[in-house]
Design a protein around this motif. Structure first.
Motif, PDB file in Angstrom:
ATOM      1  N   ASN A   1      23.992 -35.528   7.486  1.00  0.00           N
ATOM      2  CA  ASN A   1      23.426 -35.206   8.792  1.00  0.00           C
ATOM      3  C   ASN A   1      23.498 -33.714   9.078  1.00  0.00           C
ATOM      4  N   SER A   2      24.604 -33.072   8.688  1.00  0.00           N
ATOM      5  CA  SER A   2      24.724 -31.632   8.881  1.00  0.00           C
ATOM      6  C   SER A   2      23.686 -30.892   8.052  1.00  0.00           C
ATOM      7  N   ARG A   3      23.482 -31.350   6.817  1.00  0.00           N
ATOM      8  CA  ARG A   3      22.457 -30.722   5.972  1.00  0.00           C
ATOM      9  C   ARG A   3      21.076 -30.835   6.613  1.00  0.00           C
ATOM     10  N   ASP A   4      20.744 -32.042   7.111  1.00  0.00           N
ATOM     11  CA  ASP A   4      19.426 -32.253   7.704  1.00  0.00           C
ATOM     12  C   ASP A   4      19.236 -31.456   8.988  1.00  0.00           C
ATOM     13  N   ALA A   5      20.346 -31.095   9.643  1.00  0.00           N
ATOM     14  CA  ALA A   5      20.260 -30.322  10.886  1.00  0.00           C
ATOM     15  C   ALA A   5      20.029 -28.841  10.618  1.00  0.00           C
ATOM     16  N   MET A   6      20.056 -28.448   9.341  1.00  0.00           N
ATOM     17  CA  MET A   6      19.869 -27.038   8.976  1.00  0.00           C
ATOM     18  C   MET A   6      18.737 -26.902   7.952  1.00  0.00           C
ATOM     19  N   PRO A   7      17.496 -27.249   8.347  1.00  0.00           N
ATOM     20  CA  PRO A   7      16.384 -27.206   7.385  1.00  0.00           C
ATOM     21  C   PRO A   7      16.110 -25.809   6.827  1.00  0.00           C
ATOM     22  N   ALA A   8      16.464 -24.779   7.568  1.00  0.00           N
ATOM     23  CA  ALA A   8      16.251 -23.407   7.102  1.00  0.00           C
ATOM     24  C   ALA A   8      17.516 -22.806   6.507  1.00  0.00           C
ATOM     25  N   GLY A   9      18.542 -23.647   6.300  1.00  0.00           N
ATOM     26  CA  GLY A   9      19.807 -23.149   5.781  1.00  0.00           C
ATOM     27  C   GLY A   9      20.797 -22.882   6.898  1.00  0.00           C
ATOM     28  N   GLY A  10      22.032 -22.657   6.524  1.00  0.00           N
ATOM     29  CA  GLY A  10      23.079 -22.404   7.501  1.00  0.00           C
ATOM     30  C   GLY A  10      24.438 -22.518   6.853  1.00  0.00           C
ATOM     31  N   LYS A  11      25.449 -22.733   7.649  1.00  0.00           N
ATOM     32  CA  LYS A  11      26.818 -22.817   7.157  1.00  0.00           C
ATOM     33  C   LYS A  11      27.389 -24.192   7.454  1.00  0.00           C
ATOM     34  N   LEU A  12      27.900 -24.852   6.410  1.00  0.00           N
ATOM     35  CA  LEU A  12      28.547 -26.152   6.539  1.00  0.00           C
ATOM     36  C   LEU A  12      30.026 -25.983   6.201  1.00  0.00           C
ATOM     37  N   THR A  13      30.885 -26.387   7.124  1.00  0.00           N
ATOM     38  CA  THR A  13      32.329 -26.227   6.940  1.00  0.00           C
ATOM     39  C   THR A  13      32.997 -27.593   6.991  1.00  0.00           C
ATOM     40  N   ILE A  14      33.819 -27.875   5.992  1.00  0.00           N
ATOM     41  CA  ILE A  14      34.610 -29.101   5.949  1.00  0.00           C
ATOM     42  C   ILE A  14      36.078 -28.699   5.871  1.00  0.00           C
ATOM     43  N   GLU A  15      36.889 -29.208   6.764  1.00  0.00           N
ATOM     44  CA  GLU A  15      38.300 -28.851   6.744  1.00  0.00           C
ATOM     45  C   GLU A  15      39.163 -30.015   7.195  1.00  0.00           C
ATOM     46  N   THR A  16      40.422 -29.985   6.784  1.00  0.00           N
ATOM     47  CA  THR A  16      41.393 -30.991   7.192  1.00  0.00           C
ATOM     48  C   THR A  16      42.630 -30.294   7.728  1.00  0.00           C
ATOM     49  N   VAL A  17      43.317 -30.986   8.635  1.00  0.00           N
ATOM     50  CA  VAL A  17      44.525 -30.429   9.217  1.00  0.00           C
ATOM     51  C   VAL A  17      45.408 -31.572   9.714  1.00  0.00           C
ATOM     52  N   ASP A  18      46.715 -31.405   9.614  1.00  0.00           N
ATOM     53  CA  ASP A  18      47.656 -32.334  10.222  1.00  0.00           C
ATOM     54  C   ASP A  18      47.807 -31.964  11.694  1.00  0.00           C
ATOM     55  N   LEU A  19      47.857 -32.978  12.546  1.00  0.00           N
ATOM     56  CA  LEU A  19      47.916 -32.711  13.983  1.00  0.00           C
ATOM     57  C   LEU A  19      48.782 -33.753  14.674  1.00  0.00           C
ATOM     58  N   GLU A  20      49.586 -33.297  15.617  1.00  0.00           N
ATOM     59  CA  GLU A  20      50.358 -34.189  16.465  1.00  0.00           C
ATOM     60  C   GLU A  20      49.739 -34.195  17.851  1.00  0.00           C
TER      61      GLU A  20
END
Length: 263
Positions: free
Chosen positions: A6-25
């Motif tokens: 979905n993120s790819r399809d939202a950027m038909p002209a290109g852009g930046k896709l960021t995937i990250e994980t974090v521990d959270l309380e």
């Protein structure tokens, strides 16, 4: 994978896709205005953020409905995000979306952290309520989402703070100019109609030299380049964390010497 597609399809002209994980309380006071009851405890957060065309509030309200899609005929089934939502719920987690038209979208998936128990029995582990002191300082809250603005204002007022409210930067400047007495903290969203958070903070410090700024943002990949080192509280807002952050800023404990401090 559905979120990434979905993120790819939202950027038909290109852009930046960021995937990250974090521990959270998460504490007991996480804001419920997002429509989810969230158990306090330890989570692993998976965030997928894009710089695509973004979504309106109307689209965000329906984004997890089965067969709902904004894509053209033959380009989407409307089941991708509904499937992701179902998978997350099956794992006793929750999913939250934040988006701004023309700027991008951020999906955050919160999954209970496995702490060595039988995986089938994993639930968020309740944590002791933090001791929070009350205050009497004045806080100007600037947030374009009225529900969140009211939740934060009522919570901080219950702790003894004096609160001033505004839904945009122009209104915030007028409120500050009219207020008699000091304003100790500017608590502002980053992305708003009209004047955005960093610009508002710059103008506010000229008008109120005593004010200290705390930003709120739904984006993990937050770019505040060109601004002073910043304190950032991420959405969805944990009210307990927010209160602690305000205390630290007032005590100078959270004033960064470089870069951003994130909560």
């Amino acid at each position: 994978m559905n979120l990434v597609v979905n993120s790819r399809d939202a950027m038909p002209a290109g852009g930046k896709l960021t995937i990250e994980t974090v521990d959270l309380e998460l504490g007991e006071n996480i804001s419920e205005h997002h429509g989810a009851r969230i158990s306090p405890g330890y989570y692993v957060v998976l965030t997928v953020t894009d710089t695509g065309h973004g979504m309106t509030e109307e689209t965000m309200a329906r984004v997890f409905e089965p067969f709902f899609t904004t894509k053209g005929v033959g380009k989407g089934t409307g089941l991708g995000l509904a499937t992701a939502y179902g998978i997350v719920k099956q794992h006793r987690g929750f999913i939250w979306v934040y988006s701004e038209v023309g700027l991008g979208t951020s999906f955050k998936i919160y999954l209970p952290k496995w702490r060595g128990a039988n995986p089938s029995e994993v639930v968020p582990e309740a944590t002791p309520t933090r001791s929070l002191s009350t205050g009497n300082e004045t806080i100007l809250i600037v947030e374009d989402q009225l529900a969140l603005l009211d939740v934060i204002s009522e919570y901080l007022a219950s702790m003894g703070y004096k609160t001033l409210k505004a839904q945009d930067g122009d209104t915030a400047l007028r409120v500050a100019a009219a207020h008699v007495g000091p304003i100790h903290v500017l608590l502002t969203d980053v992305i708003m109609p009209g004047i955005r958070g960093p610009e508002l903070a710059t103008q506010m410090t000229k008008l109120r030299t005593e004010v200290r700024t705390i930003y709120m943002s739904g984006y993990s990949d937050l770019n505040l380049e060109g601004t002073e080192p910043s304190v950032v509280v991420h959405k969805p807002v944990d009210l307990g964390v927010l209160a602690q952050t305000i205390q630290r800023v007032l005590d100078n404990d959270a004033t960064p010497s470089g870069g951003n401090v994130r909560f």
